[in-house]
Design an enzyme around this catalytic site. Structure first.
Site, PDB file in Angstrom:
ATOM      1  CG  HIS A  80     -31.142   3.882 -46.738  1.00  0.00           C
ATOM      2  ND1 HIS A  80     -30.649   4.951 -46.015  1.00  0.00           N
ATOM      3  CD2 HIS A  80     -32.125   3.353 -45.979  1.00  0.00           C
ATOM      4  CE1 HIS A  80     -31.301   5.041 -44.871  1.00  0.00           C
ATOM      5  NE2 HIS A  80     -32.201   4.086 -44.822  1.00  0.00           N
ATOM      6  CG  ASP A 111     -28.453   7.392 -47.218  1.00  0.00           C
ATOM      7  OD1 ASP A 111     -29.025   6.886 -48.197  1.00  0.00           O
ATOM      8  OD2 ASP A 111     -28.744   7.113 -46.033  1.00  0.00           O
ATOM      9  N   GLY A 193     -37.627   2.906 -40.189  1.00  0.00           N
ATOM     10  CA  GLY A 193     -38.793   3.604 -40.734  1.00  0.00           C
ATOM     11  C   GLY A 193     -38.702   5.107 -40.575  1.00  0.00           C
ATOM     12  CG  ASN A 194     -38.038   7.419 -36.987  1.00  0.00           C
ATOM     13  OD1 ASN A 194     -37.978   6.687 -36.010  1.00  0.00           O
ATOM     14  ND2 ASN A 194     -38.988   8.323 -37.143  1.00  0.00           N
ATOM     15  CB  SER A 195     -34.440   5.877 -42.966  1.00  0.00           C
ATOM     16  OG  SER A 195     -33.582   5.140 -42.139  1.00  0.00           O
ATOM     17  CG  LEU A 247      -9.961  10.635 -58.929  1.00  0.00           C
ATOM     18  CD1 LEU A 247      -9.182  11.707 -59.704  1.00  0.00           C
ATOM     19  CD2 LEU A 247      -9.426  10.520 -57.501  1.00  0.00           C
ATOM     20  N   GLY A 248     -12.623   8.633 -60.576  1.00  0.00           N
ATOM     21  CA  GLY A 248     -12.557   7.386 -61.324  1.00  0.00           C
ATOM     22  C   GLY A 248     -11.617   6.344 -60.768  1.00  0.00           C
ATOM     23  CB  VAL A 249      -9.348   5.730 -58.239  1.00  0.00           C
ATOM     24  CG1 VAL A 249      -8.435   6.261 -59.326  1.00  0.00           C
ATOM     25  CG2 VAL A 249      -9.594   6.779 -57.168  1.00  0.00           C
TER      26      VAL A 249
END
Length: 354
Positions: A80, A111, A193-195, A247-249
């Site tokens: 992110h 993430d 900002g620590n992310s 998988l596609g759902v």
């Protein structure tokens, strides 16, 4: 632990921690007023506000943290933090030198993102070692380092591991949400900002990547376990990209509360209080079953409920996403499906997420 040990660890690891700045050239708009004028009677009416473009200006859109894991300038951070397209990413090292960076890979599930210094010019950067996040204990001492509030570079805080295997729904500044599971909870101060910064044990190893805080609460922060990032780094080294099974759902997990809510709000009876309900997103063009996907080839339909994945019951503790993520591309899996009031089976081969 004695204070001197914290100081020693911080001195050792700080040079490998960086700030990540997001910026973009945007039009510089200037306001001005025009006074309406009549050639016979002079000025009339109030001044009228107008705007005009006067070139571009560099605008800071946000910031985060990261840390070097390979001396060639490879950095781990949060997905992110570097989610915006068509922007410039700048890395600022602890000695206040600035480098342009590029995004190599984004892990849409964990993430995690991997970025690289563009203009390293054979420079070797200090690195941090990833520890084993499967061997953590409640109450274990930890240290966080990061670009607090996007302003205070290499801010240090200490605390303990407050919880393990946490589940949260995290919201980004872009209005997007993501379910994150298996997180490390800590009371060490984590601020915006620590992310992307490291959560470090008292051996100086990274055991987590700081990712989220609880707004309005004190001393409740979360980190992605370091072992999740190890797989991404291995994929990048071997394949040049992050490899994830698909998988596609699109689905929502069923629990007792959701079962009751469907009955009360929509008068729809869900016959079970567990499983994954295959359902489309409320956005045009986002079907419940992705065309051409393994799920589509296996005949899954919207409103099917996936009850089991390789004989493992799908619950909040064993969500479908985790079961898929633990599998490998090419694995053939058996699923138990509830369609209407009939239970059936589906067999499919997982493919790579594109």
């Amino acid at each position: 632990m004695p204070k001197s040990l914290v100081v020693e660890i911080v001195k050792k690891v700080s040079p490998a921690v960086v700030s990540v700045i997001i910026s973009k050239d945007l039009p510089k708009i200037r306001k001005y007023f025009i006074q309406p004028f009549d050639e016979f009677i002079g000025p009339y009416g109030p001044p009228m506000l107008h705007y005009r473009k006067e070139g571009n200006e560099r605008v800071k859109l946000g910031g985060g943290s990261g840390f070097f894991v390979f001396p060639e300038g490879i950095i781990l951070t949060n997905r992110h933090v570097v989610a915006l397209p068509d922007v410039d990413y700048t890395v600022i090292t602890s000695d206040e030198k600035e480098y342009k960076a590029e995004v190599l890979a984004r892990d849409s599930i964990n993430d995690v993102a991997i970025i690289k210094i563009k203009d390293a010019k054979a420079k070797k950067f200090p690195i941090l070692e990833l520890g084993d996040s499967s061997q953590l204990d409640l109450g274990q001492d930890v240290i966080t380092i990061g670009n607090a509030l996007g302003t205070f570079q290499n801010t240090v805080s200490t605390g303990v591991i407050s919880g393990l295997s946490r589940f949260i729904t995290a919201a980004s500044g872009l209005g997007q949400t993501q379910d994150l599971r298996g997180l490390i909870q800590t009371d060490a101060a984590i601020n915006p900002g620590n992310s992307g910064g490291p959560l470090i044990d008292f051996e100086g190893k990274v055991i987590g990547i700081n990712t989220a805080i609880v707004l309005g609460a004190q001393n409740i922060g979360f980190a992605i376990p370091a072992n999740n990032a190890k797989k991404d780094l291995a994929d990048l080294k071997k394949h040049g990209r992050i490899i994830q099974p698909f998988l596609g759902v699109r689905y929502i997990l069923i629990n007792k509360a959701l079962q009751e809510s469907f009955q009360e709000k929509y008068h729809i009876r869900l016959p079970v209080d567990y499983g994954a309900l295959v359902i489309r997103e409320p956005v045009p063009g986002d079907p419940a079953v992705v065309p051409g996907s393994p799920a589509d080839k296996a005949g899954l339909l919207e409103n099917d409920i996936i009850l089991e994945f390789n004989k493992i019951k799908i619950t909040e503790k064993n969500p479908l996403q985790d079961l898929i993520h633990k599998s490998k591309i090419g694995d053939v899996v058996d699923m138990k499906i509830l369609r209407g009031d009939k239970i059936g089976a589906a067999k499919l081969k997982l493919e790579e997420r594109k």
